[in-house]
Scaffold this active site. Structure first.
Site, PDB file in Angstrom:
ATOM      1  N   ASP A 142     -47.858  17.060  21.436  1.00 11.99           N
ATOM      2  CA  ASP A 142     -48.682  16.633  22.351  1.00 11.99           C
ATOM      3  C   ASP A 142     -48.983  18.054  22.414  1.00 11.99           C
ATOM      4  O   ASP A 142     -49.125  19.372  21.723  1.00 11.99           O
ATOM      5  CB  ASP A 142     -48.286  17.002  24.279  1.00 11.99           C
ATOM      6  N   HIS A 146     -56.963  17.617  16.152  1.00 13.40           N
ATOM      7  CA  HIS A 146     -56.140  16.929  15.824  1.00 13.40           C
ATOM      8  C   HIS A 146     -56.271  17.085  14.353  1.00 13.40           C
ATOM      9  O   HIS A 146     -55.141  16.620  14.060  1.00 13.40           O
ATOM     10  CB  HIS A 146     -56.790  15.295  16.713  1.00 13.40           C
ATOM     11  N   LEU A 157     -36.037   9.876   3.815  1.00 15.39           N
ATOM     12  CA  LEU A 157     -36.394  10.490   5.245  1.00 15.39           C
ATOM     13  C   LEU A 157     -37.119   8.730   5.486  1.00 15.39           C
ATOM     14  O   LEU A 157     -38.216   8.454   5.319  1.00 15.39           O
ATOM     15  CB  LEU A 157     -36.983  11.258   4.902  1.00 15.39           C
TER      16      LEU A 157
HETATM   17  C1  IPE Z   1     -48.286  11.404  24.725  1.00 19.59           C
HETATM   18  O1  IPE Z   1     -49.400  12.299  25.059  1.00 19.59           O
HETATM   19  C2  IPE Z   1     -49.027  10.184  23.567  1.00 19.59           C
HETATM   20  C3  IPE Z   1     -49.321  11.111  22.303  1.00 19.59           C
HETATM   21  C4  IPE Z   1     -48.790  12.103  22.129  1.00 19.59           C
HETATM   22  C5  IPE Z   1     -49.566   9.979  21.002  1.00 19.59           C
HETATM   23  P1  IPE Z   1     -49.990  12.062  26.087  1.00 19.59           P
HETATM   24  O2  IPE Z   1     -51.315  13.522  25.973  1.00 19.59           O
HETATM   25  O3  IPE Z   1     -51.197  11.041  26.184  1.00 19.59           O
HETATM   26  O4  IPE Z   1     -49.147  12.392  27.775  1.00 19.59           O
HETATM   27  P2  IPE Z   1     -49.978  12.286  28.855  1.00 19.59           P
HETATM   28  O5  IPE Z   1     -51.552  12.167  29.033  1.00 19.59           O
HETATM   29  O6  IPE Z   1     -50.397  13.977  28.766  1.00 19.59           O
HETATM   30  O7  IPE Z   1     -48.882  12.034  29.853  1.00 19.59           O
HETATM   31  C1  IPE Z   2     -51.954  14.710  21.319  1.00 11.75           C
HETATM   32  O1  IPE Z   2     -52.939  16.080  21.919  1.00 11.75           O
HETATM   33  C2  IPE Z   2     -52.475  13.793  20.460  1.00 11.75           C
HETATM   34  C3  IPE Z   2     -52.641  12.742  21.103  1.00 11.75           C
HETATM   35  C4  IPE Z   2     -52.168  11.773  22.499  1.00 11.75           C
HETATM   36  C5  IPE Z   2     -53.322  11.628  20.511  1.00 11.75           C
HETATM   37  P1  IPE Z   2     -53.650  15.946  22.896  1.00 11.75           P
HETATM   38  O2  IPE Z   2     -54.751  14.794  23.173  1.00 11.75           O
HETATM   39  O3  IPE Z   2     -52.747  15.126  24.423  1.00 11.75           O
HETATM   40  O4  IPE Z   2     -53.761  17.126  23.666  1.00 11.75           O
HETATM   41  P2  IPE Z   2     -53.990  17.712  24.807  1.00 11.75           P
HETATM   42  O5  IPE Z   2     -52.184  16.674  25.841  1.00 11.75           O
HETATM   43  O6  IPE Z   2     -55.422  17.097  25.393  1.00 11.75           O
HETATM   44  O7  IPE Z   2     -54.266  19.280  24.619  1.00 11.75           O
HETATM   45 MG    MG Z   3     -52.147  15.105  25.741  1.00  8.25          MG
END
Ligand code: IPE
Ligand code: IPE
Ligand code: MG
Length: 235
Positions: free
Chosen positions: A21, A38, A132
């Protein structure tokens, strides 16, 4: 002593799961579009896979796209899908060379035909690899998975299922439960990830954003894991 040297190689987690995240926040801090976050997140993925291999970790499960992530703006979703395609194309040879067995958890029938083909190709070409297990969670939601497992049990006519029967109906069939769950970016939640499988998993949450989660951060999580006393309900 470096962090790497502090790792006890006889007590490594067999299975590490990561909620990757913070890509969006990483980009926002730099006034860049989220997709650049990303893109940099993918660089971390490559490095962490390498480190997991070096340490001989058996299974690495990465949460890449949740069933809820479809609710993001269309251009962000399609940007992530493009990155996934590029990743698969560029990494397949590398996986084969390094004996990485690529797998997916989640319902990929909702992804584009092109991506499904790439995914199936990578799974097929690496299915006999002995190193792995790299498990990517795509269109993954734990509630969806548990519901699917229940339906499978009904279809099989199993009226009085055991815990093992249910485990065997999940996407993670045959894999050990995660010993360590890492979440980057500080959120204290599970976000519909592996609810059944993490019943006794050690949870490690760091404020570091995923694109910044590099060697030292990974080692720190493992060292921290090794300090925990896992009791499994006993004393
Ligand atoms: C969890 O992250 C999903 C992934 C890392 C793919 P999100 O950013 O979607 O989660 P929330 O919305 O903060 O719970
Ligand atoms: C995690 O990073 C990647 C996915 C959920 C695909 P985020 O895109 O959720 O990043 P934040 O939480 O907005 O910083
Ligand atoms: Mg996120």
């Amino acid at each position: 002593m470096s962090l790497r040297e502090k790792i006890d190689l006889t007590k490594l987690p067999k299975h590490i799961a990561i909620i990757m995240d913070g890509n969006g926040r990483w980009a926002k801090k730099r006034l860049l579009p989220r997709i650049i976050g990303h893109t940099n997140g993918v660089k971390t993925v490559k490095r962490i896979v390498e480190l997991a291999r070096e340490l001989n970790i058996q299974v690495l499960t990465l949460y890449a796209f949740s069933t809820e992530n479809w609710q993001r703006p269309k251009d962000e979703v399609s940007g992530i899908m493009t990155l996934l395609k590029t990743y698969l194309k560029s990494e397949l040879e590398n996986m084969i060379e390094n004996q990485v067995s690529f797998r997916v958890i989640g319902d990929i029938s909702k992804m584009s035909a092109e991506i499904q083909t790439e995914l199936k190709n990578a799974i097929e070409k690496t299915k006999d690899m002995k190193g792995l297990v790299l498990n990517i969670a795509l269109n993954y939601g734990s509630r969806q998975e548990i519901l699917m497992a229940c339906k499978n049990l009904i279809d099989k006519g199993i009226k009085n299922p055991t815990e093992q029967d249910l485990s065997d109906s999940l996407y993670t069939k045959g894999l050990p439960d995660p010993d360590l769950l890492i979440r980057t970016s500080g959120e204290m939640r599970i976000s519909n990830f592996l609810l059944w499988q993490i019943a006794y998993t050690e949870i490690y949450i760091t404020d570091v954003l995923w694109p910044d989660f590099k060697d030292e951060e990974f080692y720190k999580a493992i060292v921290e894991f090794q300090k925990r006393e896992r009791r499994f309900g006993k004393i």
